[in-house]
Design an enzyme around this catalytic site. Structure first.
Site, PDB file in Angstrom:
ATOM      1  N   GLU A   1       0.809  -1.225   0.000  1.00 14.96           N
ATOM      2  CA  GLU A   1       0.000   0.000   0.000  1.00 14.96           C
ATOM      3  C   GLU A   1       0.840   1.272   0.000  1.00 14.96           C
ATOM      4  O   GLU A   1       0.388   2.310  -0.483  1.00 14.96           O
ATOM      5  CB  GLU A   1      -0.959   0.010   1.195  1.00 14.96           C
ATOM      6  CG  GLU A   1      -2.096  -1.002   1.099  1.00 14.96           C
ATOM      7  CD  GLU A   1      -1.746  -2.367   1.672  1.00 14.96           C
ATOM      8  OE1 GLU A   1      -0.548  -2.622   1.935  1.00 14.96           O
ATOM      9  OE2 GLU A   1      -2.667  -3.188   1.856  1.00 14.96           O
TER      10      GLU A   1
ATOM     11  N   MET B   1      24.372   9.511   1.635  1.00 11.66           N
ATOM     12  CA  MET B   1      24.275  10.760   2.402  1.00 11.66           C
ATOM     13  C   MET B   1      24.596  10.510   3.868  1.00 11.66           C
ATOM     14  O   MET B   1      25.225  11.351   4.530  1.00 11.66           O
ATOM     15  CB  MET B   1      22.885  11.372   2.243  1.00 11.66           C
ATOM     16  CG  MET B   1      22.787  12.811   2.715  1.00 11.66           C
ATOM     17  SD  MET B   1      23.950  13.906   1.874  1.00 11.66           S
ATOM     18  CE  MET B   1      22.936  14.526   0.538  1.00 11.66           C
TER      19      MET B   1
ATOM     20  N   LYS C   1     -17.507  -0.966   6.377  1.00 11.11           N
ATOM     21  CA  LYS C   1     -17.980  -1.936   5.379  1.00 11.11           C
ATOM     22  C   LYS C   1     -19.510  -1.911   5.248  1.00 11.11           C
ATOM     23  O   LYS C   1     -20.043  -2.003   4.145  1.00 11.11           O
ATOM     24  CB  LYS C   1     -17.506  -3.336   5.756  1.00 11.11           C
ATOM     25  CG  LYS C   1     -17.785  -4.363   4.667  1.00 11.11           C
ATOM     26  CD  LYS C   1     -17.124  -5.698   4.937  1.00 11.11           C
ATOM     27  CE  LYS C   1     -17.318  -6.629   3.738  1.00 11.11           C
ATOM     28  NZ  LYS C   1     -16.724  -7.956   3.961  1.00 11.11           N
TER      29      LYS C   1
ATOM     30  N   PHE D   1     -10.963  -7.613  13.964  1.00 10.30           N
ATOM     31  CA  PHE D   1      -9.922  -8.036  13.036  1.00 10.30           C
ATOM     32  C   PHE D   1      -9.660  -6.941  12.003  1.00 10.30           C
ATOM     33  O   PHE D   1     -10.586  -6.414  11.408  1.00 10.30           O
ATOM     34  CB  PHE D   1     -10.354  -9.334  12.336  1.00 10.30           C
ATOM     35  CG  PHE D   1      -9.375  -9.787  11.291  1.00 10.30           C
ATOM     36  CD1 PHE D   1      -8.095 -10.193  11.655  1.00 10.30           C
ATOM     37  CD2 PHE D   1      -9.713  -9.784   9.954  1.00 10.30           C
ATOM     38  CE1 PHE D   1      -7.178 -10.597  10.691  1.00 10.30           C
ATOM     39  CE2 PHE D   1      -8.795 -10.180   8.979  1.00 10.30           C
ATOM     40  CZ  PHE D   1      -7.531 -10.587   9.353  1.00 10.30           C
ATOM     41  N   GLN D   2      -8.411  -6.613  11.813  1.00  7.98           N
ATOM     42  CA  GLN D   2      -7.976  -5.566  10.883  1.00  7.98           C
ATOM     43  C   GLN D   2      -8.636  -4.221  11.184  1.00  7.98           C
ATOM     44  O   GLN D   2      -8.964  -3.465  10.272  1.00  7.98           O
ATOM     45  CB  GLN D   2      -8.220  -5.995   9.426  1.00  7.98           C
ATOM     46  CG  GLN D   2      -7.317  -7.154   9.017  1.00  7.98           C
ATOM     47  CD  GLN D   2      -7.212  -7.365   7.533  1.00  7.98           C
ATOM     48  OE1 GLN D   2      -8.164  -7.129   6.801  1.00  7.98           O
ATOM     49  NE2 GLN D   2      -6.068  -7.843   7.065  1.00  7.98           N
TER      50      GLN D   2
END
Lengths: 576, 164
Positions: free
Chosen positions: A50, A477, A162, A112-113
């Site tokens: 993602e 760097m 949802k 969940f999630q």
């Protein structure tokens, strides 16, 4: 028309004219994914992580000026976007991130999630919404795009449980939104613009200092006119490159920590500074107490909180950079006669002396490939017309210093947050927006590995990005700072056990080329760019000891720059 | 300098955390913060007491204005204004002498005793921050069980108003 929440989301995207969304499915997002499946107007790009989705949307947005759109599932889908959202926030990039959420009745249940999406993203978004009612979904989507793209742009998160995507509501996509609490001002105050001109025409040692706001505000065209009419020395931040062509005689190059000697010295000694869409970032100003001690400052910015934040400003002008510069042009011709060209000519003579130092000259080498040369060759091969994205580190500075940009929105990098891993996915977003243009990702062996999985996405969607990996086997760097400030204790900055990037690219179905000998560089680059339809990964083994110069160390002022070591010796001899 | 910033914001979930988050993220000082809906239920009114130099206060007001939920704000301390804070104090009150002493103090400060048991008084006091502080000092030897302060609410004097 009655639609489910999921269909409403997709219809809103269609009605907003969205061409691509970047996403990854998951449980809470499945209704929306089902709605996407049933149509073909909005094209979904399936990423591999993602974070990649957010950087792709970001690259797309920076190159086009339109909001990039991301769709992810709840929980880890959201947390993986946070780096990309923060990256877009720091550089004021318009983006709409649609995040699925667990069903409303489970919110707060440690389901969940589940993650508190609006909470976790709040500090790095322009605004965010949790949609509790399907009847408000379309209006919220419209608000999200409006907020993301107007005023000072930025990312907006829309969190959709949802169950809201399953419920049905009458669909109506509003054409405009009017929010009493959000009304960005885009036109500058006419009196303030006159006051700014009063200061400019009296200036003896003026400098124009432009930033990313000019690019975001599509102000490049009026800026070029203003600068050419004024005939004043002009410099740009990292984020503003391309707004003024690199070869414009008034342009002194980039300023700041790794800016040119002439740009920083002109900033230090100016008496009037005209800041346009630039926010006086610490990498630009150096030590604030030493910053431009004599400067009277005019500042244009669309965000009032950017004006006078770090440095006191005498003439603030709130407004969109492009619009304000157009307004300024209406008054400018009548005022040009007031400029004392003799005095400004003396100032130019001084600036040209600084220019003559040629602070970007570097030591060539016959044995090893010098990274600066690679960027110069890239510019020549692509006629300076390519879109260039970069990651973060030495290669980013070399890309900014040696690829001369002539157009805005061509140089795309994470300036504010400094996100390693940005370059490749950003390049993919650009390539989707401009399929016929050359898109280069200049990266390094450390940065490129941070979003490398998107090579797979490139294969799926046939994105012929050219990756130029300046491989010095170090986090360059970090190594440079350790060399200068930590007595060469190279703590964990060496990239031991690098993959074989050629084989790796090949395993992803792409072309890999390795080049080590300076004599082979041109041929390798030419071969890479001749393969118009293929992603080519050019692994350029460079001299690991090369440092980025010039440099202003932390705590130092613009007049305390370090030049290339041999130039410093030369200067010291001159002074002696 | 101490400042009282008064703002109207959309009465939406999360609006308070946006303001509180702004102060913590940017390291601004927050002395007190009160918030409640107004006569228009879609709007909340918030009063923030903060401290900082002029430039910090300027940044605070600009950053607050930038929040999408903030409709309008004023710095009350820039003009004539009235500020009030409500304090509830529960003190130990045994025996006649002690109870008399507490009652006298409450009268002097024009507070009220709003709850009584055989061993405690609960006092209500309204005033500006200084007065409320002074009352706590004046309680002196009286044993305080708990103190609840509402934080400052403020309003402009005369015609000066914060309205949409």
């Amino acid at each position: 028309m009655q639609l489910t929440g999921a269909d409403i989301v997709v219809r809103c995207l269609q009605d907003e004219g969205i061409e691509y969304i970047f996403g990854y499915p998951g449980g809470a997002a499945l209704h929306i994914y089902d709605a996407l499946y049933k149509q073909d107007k909005v094209k979904h790009i399936l990423v591999r992580h993602e974070q990649g989705a957010t950087h792709m949307a970001d690259g797309y947005a920076r190159a086009t000026g339109k909001a990039g759109v991301v769709l992810v599932t709840s929980g880890p889908g959201v947390t993986n976007t946070v780096t990309g959202i923060a990256t877009a926030y720091m550089d004021s990039v318009p983006m709409v991130v649609l995040t699925a959420q667990v069903p409303s009745h489970l919110i707060g249940d440690d389901a969940f999630q589940e993650v508190d999406t609006v909470g976790i993203t709040r500090p790095c978004v322009k605004h965010n919404f949790l949609v509790g009612d399907v009847n408000k979904l379309a209006e919220t989507m419209k608000k999200a795009f409006y907020i993301a793209e107007s005023g000072r742009p930025g990312p907006v998160v829309v969190d959709i449980p949802k169950d809201v995507t399953a419920k049905v509501a009458e669909y109506h996509y509003p054409e405009v939104v009017d929010m009493r609490s959000y009304q960005p001002r885009t036109r500058g105050h006419i009196k303030q613009i006159s006051r700014g001109l009063d200061l400019l025409v009296q200036a003896k040692r003026p400098v124009v200092y432009t930033g990313g706001g000019v690019v975001l505000g599509d102000g490049s065209a009026p800026l070029r006119k203003v600068v050419s009419k004024l005939g004043f020395p002009s410099t740009s931040t990292l984020m503003g490159l391309g707004a003024i062509p690199h070869d414009d005689p008034n342009f002194l190059g980039m300023l700041g920590m790794h800016g040119t000697y002439e740009a920083n010295m002109a900033m230090h000694q100016c008496d009037v500074m005209f800041a346009i869409g630039a926010r006086f970032d610490d990498r630009v100003t150096g030590e604030l107490s030493k910053f431009a001690p004599d400067a009277r400052i005019i500042q244009i910015d669309i965000d009032p909180s950017s004006i006078g934040k770090n440095v006191p400003v005498e003439v603030p002008i709130v407004g969109d950079c492009g619009q304000v510069l157009e307004q300024m042009l209406e008054q400018l011709d009548a005022r040009l006669g007031e400029i004392d060209r003799t005095v400004v000519g003396e100032w130019w003579a001084q600036v040209d002396k600084w220019r003559a130092v040629k602070s970007l000259d570097y030591q060539p080498s016959k044995d090893k490939i010098v990274p600066q040369l690679v960027v110069e060759r890239l510019m020549q091969i692509t006629d300076g017309e390519a879109f260039v994205s970069s990651d973060v580190g030495q290669h980013q500075m070399w890309a900014a210093q040696y690829y001369g940009f002539s157009k805005p929105r061509r140089w795309i990098n994470s300036g504010g947050l400094g996100t390693m891993g940005f370059g490749l996915p950003a390049a993919m977003g650009i390539q989707l927006a401009y399929p016929d243009d050359t898109v280069i990702c200049i990266s390094g062996d450390a940065s490129i590995q941070m979003c490398l999985q998107e090579l797979s996405t490139c294969l799926q969607y046939e994105l012929p990005v050219k990756i130029i990996n300046l491989n010095n086997q170090y986090m360059g760097m970090v190594r440079q700072w350790q060399e200068f400030f930590y007595d060469r204790r190279y703590s964990h900055s060496y990239m031991d056990a690098l993959p074989d990037f050629v084989k790796l690219s090949e395993s992803y179905g792409h072309v890999g080329i390795r080049v080590e000998d300076p004599a082979d560089l041109d041929e390798a680059l030419n071969r890479a760019f001749s393969m118009k339809d293929r992603l080519v990964f050019v692994d350029v083994i460079t001299d690991p000891t090369v440092n980025v110069y010039p440099m202003i160390a932390a705590g130092k002022g613009h007049n305390e720059m370090h030049l290339q070591p041999d130039q410093e010796e030369h200067q010291e001899r001159e002074l002696a | 300098m101490r400042r009282i910033i008064s703002l109207l914001l959309e009465n939406e979930s999360g609006a308070l955390s946006r303001v509180a988050g702004l102060f913590s993220a940017r390291g601004y000082n927050i002395e007190s913060l009160t918030v409640a809906p107004t006569e228009d239920p879609t709007l909340s009114r918030m009063t923030i007491v903060t401290r900082g130099s002029d430039s910090i206060i300027e940044q605070i007001t600009k950053q607050l204005n930038k929040l999408v939920d903030v409709v309008k704000l004023i710095d009350l301390t820039e003009g004539q204004h009235i500020e009030r804070e409500l304090m509830l104090v529960k003190v130990v009150a045994h025996g006649n002498d002690e109870r008399e002493e507490v009652k006298r103090l409450v009268d002097i400060f024009r507070g009220r005793i709003i709850d009584v048991t055989d061993s405690t008084y609960t006092l209500e006091m309204t005033g500006n921050g200084d007065k409320v502080d002074a009352f706590i000092l004046a309680l002196g030897q009286v044993e305080i069980i708990e103190v609840v302060r509402s934080g400052i609410s403020g309003i402009g004097r005369g015609k000066r108003a914060l309205k949409v």
